[in-house]
Scaffold this motif. Structure first.
Motif, PDB file in Angstrom:
ATOM      1  N   PRO A 161       0.791  -1.100   0.030  1.00 37.89           N
ATOM      2  CA  PRO A 161      -0.178  -0.052  -0.042  1.00 37.89           C
ATOM      3  C   PRO A 161       0.970   1.273   0.017  1.00 37.89           C
ATOM      4  CG  PRO A 161       0.282  -1.048   2.139  1.00 37.89           C
ATOM      5  CD  PRO A 161       0.755  -1.908   1.340  1.00 37.89           C
ATOM      6  N   LEU A 162       0.216   2.467  -0.404  1.00 32.74           N
ATOM      7  CA  LEU A 162       0.758   3.774  -0.360  1.00 32.74           C
ATOM      8  C   LEU A 162       0.028   4.357   0.777  1.00 32.74           C
ATOM      9  CD1 LEU A 162       1.303   4.954  -4.022  1.00 32.74           C
ATOM     10  CD2 LEU A 162       3.061   4.332  -2.354  1.00 32.74           C
ATOM     11  N   HIS A 163       0.535   5.269   1.390  1.00 32.65           N
ATOM     12  CA  HIS A 163      -0.083   5.865   2.387  1.00 32.65           C
ATOM     13  C   HIS A 163      -1.033   6.995   1.649  1.00 32.65           C
ATOM     14  CE1 HIS A 163      -0.745   9.508   5.333  1.00 32.65           C
ATOM     15  NE2 HIS A 163      -0.799   8.623   6.216  1.00 32.65           N
ATOM     16  N   PRO A 164      -2.195   7.354   1.986  1.00 30.22           N
ATOM     17  CA  PRO A 164      -3.317   8.401   1.398  1.00 30.22           C
ATOM     18  C   PRO A 164      -2.633   9.706   0.791  1.00 30.22           C
ATOM     19  CG  PRO A 164      -4.227   7.376   3.265  1.00 30.22           C
ATOM     20  CD  PRO A 164      -2.783   6.813   3.246  1.00 30.22           C
ATOM     21  N   VAL A 165      -1.913  10.138   1.595  1.00 30.09           N
ATOM     22  CA  VAL A 165      -1.261  11.341   1.176  1.00 30.09           C
ATOM     23  C   VAL A 165      -0.333  11.160  -0.309  1.00 30.09           C
ATOM     24  CG1 VAL A 165       0.239  13.348   1.616  1.00 30.09           C
ATOM     25  CG2 VAL A 165      -1.228  12.495   3.387  1.00 30.09           C
ATOM     26  N   ARG A 166       0.448   9.975   0.010  1.00 28.28           N
ATOM     27  CA  ARG A 166       1.519   9.697  -1.106  1.00 28.28           C
ATOM     28  C   ARG A 166       0.418   9.356  -2.470  1.00 28.28           C
ATOM     29  NH1 ARG A 166       6.484   7.774  -0.940  1.00 28.28           N
ATOM     30  NH2 ARG A 166       6.618   9.209   0.746  1.00 28.28           N
ATOM     31  N   PHE A 218      -1.959   7.341  -8.377  1.00 32.39           N
ATOM     32  CA  PHE A 218      -2.107   6.028  -8.537  1.00 32.39           C
ATOM     33  C   PHE A 218      -1.112   5.089  -7.486  1.00 32.39           C
ATOM     34  CE2 PHE A 218       0.924   7.208 -11.728  1.00 32.39           C
ATOM     35  CZ  PHE A 218       1.928   6.292 -11.594  1.00 32.39           C
ATOM     36  N   ASN A 219      -1.408   3.938  -7.492  1.00 34.69           N
ATOM     37  CA  ASN A 219      -0.426   3.004  -6.792  1.00 34.69           C
ATOM     38  C   ASN A 219       0.138   2.067  -8.005  1.00 34.69           C
ATOM     39  OD1 ASN A 219       0.884   1.032  -5.380  1.00 34.69           O
ATOM     40  ND2 ASN A 219      -0.685   0.693  -3.666  1.00 34.69           N
ATOM     41  N   GLN A 220       1.354   2.219  -8.072  1.00 35.23           N
ATOM     42  CA  GLN A 220       1.944   1.129  -9.256  1.00 35.23           C
ATOM     43  C   GLN A 220       2.033  -0.205  -8.976  1.00 35.23           C
ATOM     44  OE1 GLN A 220       3.587   3.301  -7.220  1.00 35.23           O
ATOM     45  NE2 GLN A 220       5.050   1.912  -6.210  1.00 35.23           N
ATOM     46  N   SER A 221       1.850  -0.577  -7.504  1.00 33.50           N
ATOM     47  CA  SER A 221       1.721  -1.937  -6.979  1.00 33.50           C
ATOM     48  C   SER A 221       0.192  -2.434  -7.449  1.00 33.50           C
ATOM     49  CB  SER A 221       2.365  -1.926  -5.881  1.00 33.50           C
ATOM     50  OG  SER A 221       3.605  -1.866  -5.444  1.00 33.50           O
ATOM     51  N   ALA A 222      -0.546  -1.595  -7.234  1.00 34.86           N
ATOM     52  CA  ALA A 222      -2.082  -1.994  -7.405  1.00 34.86           C
ATOM     53  C   ALA A 222      -2.206  -2.226  -9.000  1.00 34.86           C
ATOM     54  CB  ALA A 222      -2.940  -0.861  -6.881  1.00 34.86           C
ATOM     55  N   LEU A 223      -1.944  -1.266  -9.551  1.00 36.51           N
ATOM     56  CA  LEU A 223      -1.830  -1.472 -11.126  1.00 36.51           C
ATOM     57  C   LEU A 223      -1.394  -2.736 -11.576  1.00 36.51           C
ATOM     58  CD1 LEU A 223      -0.775   2.099 -12.542  1.00 36.51           C
ATOM     59  CD2 LEU A 223      -3.457   1.094 -12.143  1.00 36.51           C
ATOM     60  N   MET A 224      -0.062  -3.127 -11.062  1.00 36.92           N
ATOM     61  CA  MET A 224       0.365  -4.217 -11.421  1.00 36.92           C
ATOM     62  C   MET A 224      -0.643  -5.741 -11.059  1.00 36.92           C
ATOM     63  SD  MET A 224       4.315  -3.662 -10.573  1.00 36.92           S
ATOM     64  CE  MET A 224       5.322  -2.400 -11.659  1.00 36.92           C
ATOM     65  N   ALA A 225      -0.992  -5.442  -9.677  1.00 35.53           N
ATOM     66  CA  ALA A 225      -1.799  -6.374  -9.291  1.00 35.53           C
ATOM     67  C   ALA A 225      -2.911  -6.789  -9.793  1.00 35.53           C
ATOM     68  CB  ALA A 225      -2.182  -5.953  -7.765  1.00 35.53           C
ATOM     69  N   ARG A 255      -1.445   1.713   4.924  1.00 28.25           N
ATOM     70  CA  ARG A 255      -0.421   2.596   5.596  1.00 28.25           C
ATOM     71  C   ARG A 255      -1.113   2.996   6.763  1.00 28.25           C
ATOM     72  NH1 ARG A 255       5.274   2.592   3.614  1.00 28.25           N
ATOM     73  NH2 ARG A 255       5.086   1.308   1.767  1.00 28.25           N
ATOM     74  N   THR A 256      -0.594   2.974   8.045  1.00 29.12           N
ATOM     75  CA  THR A 256      -1.267   3.616   9.189  1.00 29.12           C
ATOM     76  C   THR A 256      -0.473   5.069   9.325  1.00 29.12           C
ATOM     77  OG1 THR A 256       0.541   2.370  10.763  1.00 29.12           O
ATOM     78  CG2 THR A 256      -1.786   1.449  10.443  1.00 29.12           C
ATOM     79  N   ARG A 257       0.591   5.184   8.788  1.00 26.54           N
ATOM     80  CA  ARG A 257       1.173   6.616   9.012  1.00 26.54           C
ATOM     81  C   ARG A 257       2.265   6.662   7.903  1.00 26.54           C
ATOM     82  NH1 ARG A 257       4.832   3.589  12.541  1.00 26.54           N
ATOM     83  NH2 ARG A 257       6.925   3.646  11.920  1.00 26.54           N
ATOM     84  N   GLN A 258       2.189   8.011   7.442  1.00 23.29           N
ATOM     85  CA  GLN A 258       3.329   8.297   6.485  1.00 23.29           C
ATOM     86  C   GLN A 258       4.659   8.124   6.504  1.00 23.29           C
ATOM     87  OE1 GLN A 258       2.448  12.018   4.510  1.00 23.29           O
ATOM     88  NE2 GLN A 258       3.551  11.875   2.715  1.00 23.29           N
ATOM     89  N   THR A 259       5.686   7.564   5.939  1.00 26.14           N
ATOM     90  CA  THR A 259       6.978   7.208   6.379  1.00 26.14           C
ATOM     91  C   THR A 259       7.965   8.089   5.364  1.00 26.14           C
ATOM     92  OG1 THR A 259       7.242   5.227   5.069  1.00 26.14           O
ATOM     93  CG2 THR A 259       6.771   5.107   7.351  1.00 26.14           C
ATOM     94  N   PRO A 260       9.157   8.363   5.672  1.00 30.07           N
ATOM     95  CA  PRO A 260       9.841   8.943   4.683  1.00 30.07           C
ATOM     96  C   PRO A 260      10.546   8.186   3.976  1.00 30.07           C
ATOM     97  CG  PRO A 260      11.042   8.684   7.188  1.00 30.07           C
ATOM     98  CD  PRO A 260       9.629   8.409   7.201  1.00 30.07           C
ATOM     99  N   SER A 261      11.195   8.434   2.835  1.00 37.48           N
ATOM    100  CA  SER A 261      11.845   7.832   1.981  1.00 37.48           C
ATOM    101  C   SER A 261      12.982   6.823   2.542  1.00 37.48           C
ATOM    102  CB  SER A 261      12.730   8.763   0.767  1.00 37.48           C
ATOM    103  OG  SER A 261      13.234   7.923  -0.147  1.00 37.48           O
ATOM    104  N   LEU A 262      12.912   5.694   2.041  1.00 33.15           N
ATOM    105  CA  LEU A 262      13.976   4.744   2.801  1.00 33.15           C
ATOM    106  C   LEU A 262      15.288   4.688   1.886  1.00 33.15           C
ATOM    107  CD1 LEU A 262      11.739   1.662   2.971  1.00 33.15           C
ATOM    108  CD2 LEU A 262      12.130   3.483   4.805  1.00 33.15           C
ATOM    109  N   GLY A 263      15.108   5.691   0.947  1.00 32.43           N
ATOM    110  CA  GLY A 263      16.797   5.932  -0.193  1.00 32.43           C
ATOM    111  C   GLY A 263      17.722   6.213   0.913  1.00 32.43           C
TER     112      GLY A 263
END
Length: 215
Positions: free
Chosen positions: A102-107, A113-120, A138-146
């Motif tokens: 999932p993506l956070h609603p804000v993202r 769109f959620n690219q993973s959802a399109l693929m699914a 997503r229960t909370r928005q997280t920062p980039s993991l890069g």
């Protein structure tokens, strides 16, 4: 589907098919040219993680495809990428749910769109699995993991993904295809698996377009 096939020649006339990576002419709207296709690398099965199905290794070509979909908004690429994923997945026995990361609603609102959802969704058309697009949230928005290490990624994601309470009845005892675009350190995947198991999922297989292999 019949309408889509009927108007395909008109679409090709107005918008001639081009390779999304190099721009060369190709035969269909959802493909790559032969030179670009030949640069994709197919991973060998991982005996230590047989539940992971990856269509490609995360080479420069795969990275460009993923970024073209996510940030270039070339959502038609999801069809081609899911087709490759389905080919690696093979036939499924029994009933399976396809649950996208999932993506956070804000993202989601920012990207559209959620690219993973399109693929699914496209994967379901080819595998016979049933789409459960909001099985996880997503229960909370997280920062980039890069740029973060494996331990730091896991810490950021702790408790950030949960099963959707409205879908727990479907997830209980289910066989689940967890669908994502790229598998990197596995932190996001592990957070999703934890959430699915807490909801009672019986079997979980990871299906991604591209996988980063650490050497």
């Amino acid at each position: 589907m019949a309408l889509k096939q009927a108007i395909a020649p008109l679409v090709d006339l107005v918008y001639p098919p081009r390779c999304p990576l190099c721009g060369d002419a190709i035969a269909a709207q959802d493909g790559l040219c032969v030179p670009c296709w030949s640069t994709l690398e197919i991973p060998e099965p991982d005996p230590q993680r047989p539940d992971i199905v990856a269509a490609t290794l995360y080479t420069d070509t795969a990275r460009k495809l993923v970024l073209s979909l996510k940030h270039g908004r070339k959502i038609a690429l999801a069809t081609m990428m899911a087709r490759q994923m389905a080919g690696r997945l093979g036939a499924l026995e029994g009933n399976w749910l396809a649950v996208p990361v999932p993506l956070h609603p804000v993202r989601l609102w920012q990207r559209g769109f959620n690219q993973s959802a399109l693929m699914a969704r496209e994967l379901c058309k080819r595998s016979g699995a049933r789409l459960c697009v909001d099985g996880l949230k997503r229960t909370r928005q997280t920062p980039s993991l890069g740029g973060l290490g494996k331990a730091a990624r896991a810490e950021v994601l702790e408790g950030a993904i949960a099963a959707n309470p409205r879908r727990k009845a479907e997830l209980q005892g289910a066989s689940v295809l967890l669908v994502d675009d790229v598998l990197t350190s596995g932190a996001t995947t592990n957070a999703c698996i934890t959430a699915l198991r807490s909801a009672g999922a019986r079997h979980i297989r990871i299906v991604c377009f591209s996988r980063v292999v650490e050497h």
